[in-house]
Design an enzyme around this catalytic site. Structure first.
Site, PDB file in Angstrom:
ATOM      1  N   ARG A 237       0.870  -1.171   0.000  1.00  0.00           N
ATOM      2  CA  ARG A 237       0.000   0.000   0.000  1.00  0.00           C
ATOM      3  C   ARG A 237       0.914   1.230   0.000  1.00  0.00           C
ATOM      4  NH1 ARG A 237      -3.417  -2.887  -1.399  1.00  0.00           N
ATOM      5  NH2 ARG A 237      -5.464  -3.291  -0.484  1.00  0.00           N
ATOM      6  N   GLU A 266      -4.338   7.671  -4.475  1.00  0.00           N
ATOM      7  CA  GLU A 266      -4.619   7.058  -5.772  1.00  0.00           C
ATOM      8  C   GLU A 266      -5.960   7.576  -6.292  1.00  0.00           C
ATOM      9  OE1 GLU A 266      -4.330   2.799  -5.299  1.00  0.00           O
ATOM     10  OE2 GLU A 266      -2.287   2.932  -4.541  1.00  0.00           O
ATOM     11  N   HIS A 284      -1.731   0.578  -9.789  1.00  0.00           N
ATOM     12  CA  HIS A 284      -2.316  -0.393  -8.842  1.00  0.00           C
ATOM     13  C   HIS A 284      -2.960  -1.575  -9.581  1.00  0.00           C
ATOM     14  CE1 HIS A 284      -4.067  -0.854  -4.537  1.00  0.00           C
ATOM     15  NE2 HIS A 284      -3.879  -2.028  -5.115  1.00  0.00           N
TER      16      HIS A 284
HETATM   17  O1  LIG Z   1      -4.509  -4.219  -3.657  1.00  0.00           O
HETATM   18  C1  LIG Z   1      -5.213  -5.135  -3.925  1.00  0.00           C
HETATM   19  C2  LIG Z   1      -5.853  -5.996  -2.969  1.00  0.00           C
HETATM   20  O2  LIG Z   1      -5.812  -5.713  -1.758  1.00  0.00           O
HETATM   21  O3  LIG Z   1      -6.450  -6.997  -3.385  1.00  0.00           O
END
Ligand SMILES: O=CC(=O)O
Length: 325
Positions: A237, A266, A284
């Protein structure tokens, strides 16, 4: 009467097809106006929520009086106020396991791209710069045989370590809350404190969940411990890293580069990272393959339908809420 399920936002046709026979499904749509307004309007009648990427806590859920379950299509659950959900007896589920290998693949793609300057040289080639043999100013660094430091050796961390050890002959170090004797045995992985790992690794790969303990785990001090030749990869993260400190370290060339899939805010917009060719910036997409997103959606639907039928869902994040529900 069918229970009502509200999707966070647009969902795949396959997910709609699976849910529709069982529930009254509401999917907010940009054609009908503001998504957040549609979401808020449907909340008071909703028994189940499904989706990803929407922060949900007391403020957002006060009106959701009938809510029984939130099925998150993600493995991470830092978007949710778990204590609040538990206190209200609202079940929270996630989608572990099914995204492990795809996410590890992406970590390696970032690592390789940053090391061998793949994204940078792709842009360079397409810009028409290739007039003669590439000179040393554009060389990258080796990956094979180097030291890979994994911060957080959970399932995804172990899958990355396996790629490094078995595919690239890397020496694997790891840090975290607990020792992993089976992985030490399998991969020759060696445990280090975070500071030791940062000082020894050629590639530092962050795979810890975001929590109060891991917020800004990597800040100015930690970046200063890394080798100037090292590369930081973050697929966890964004907030695990102090992004301003990272940008500064990259601008001042105090580390070689970074491979990033996640950011403090984001979507990433207008970031100084855009001016840094040694930072590979992805939007992401750790789990964003057709196969894996389908598997995640399936798992989330299974969890949701089980919870709405009064059965204990397989991937329950807050088991304490089960007793209350
Ligand atoms: O970042 C993606 C997830 O947590 O699945």
């Amino acid at each position: 009467m069918k229970k009502t399920v509200l999707a966070f936002n647009r969902v795949s046709p396959e997910l709609v097809e699976r849910l529709q026979p069982h529930v009254e499904l509401i999917v907010p749509s940009p054609e009908r106006g503001d998504i957040a307004t549609q979401f808020a309007a449907a909340l008071p009648h909703t028994h189940g929520l499904i989706g990803a990427g929407r922060p949900l806590g007391e403020e957002q859920l006060r009106s959701a009086e009938r809510l029984e379950v939130i099925s998150s299509i993600s493995v991470g659950y830092d978007n949710y106020d778990v204590d609040y959900l538990t206190q209200r007896g609202i079940l929270l589920t996630n989608t572990p396991d099914v995204l492990t290998e795809s996410t590890a693949d992406l970590a390696f793609a970032l690592l390789m791209s940053a090391a061998r300057r793949v994204a940078e040289l792709d842009a360079w080639t397409k810009a028409g710069n290739w007039k003669r043999t590439v000179e040393s100013a554009l060389f990258g660094c080796d990956v094979h045989g180097k030291t890979l430091g994994i911060v957080g050796l959970g399932n995804i961390g172990a899958a990355i370590a396996r790629r490094g050890r078995l595919g690239f002959g890397m020496n694997v170090l790891y840090s975290g809350n607990s020792r992993k004797p089976a992985l030490e045995q399998e991969l020759g992985a060696q445990y280090r404190s975070l500071d030791e790992l940062l000082g020894e690794a050629d590639f530092v790969c962050l795979v810890v969940p975001l929590s109060a303990q891991t917020r800004h785990l990597i800040g100015r001090r930690e970046l200063a411990l890394m080798k100037p030749s090292a590369i930081l990869v973050n697929i966890a993260r964004g907030a695990v890293v102090d992004e301003a400190a990272l940008i500064e370290a990259l601008q001042e060339k105090r580390i070689r580069g970074a491979g990033l899939d996640v950011y403090e805010k984001e979507p990433l917009a207008d970031s100084p990272l855009f001016a840094l060719p040694q930072a590979v910036t992805l939007p992401h997409i750790g789990s964003a393959t057709h196969e894996t997103r389908q598997a995640m959606a399936d798992r989330a639907v299974d969890n949701l339908l089980a919870a709405l039928a009064g059965e204990r869902p397989r991937d329950l994040v807050n088991p304490q809420a089960w007793r209350k529900a």
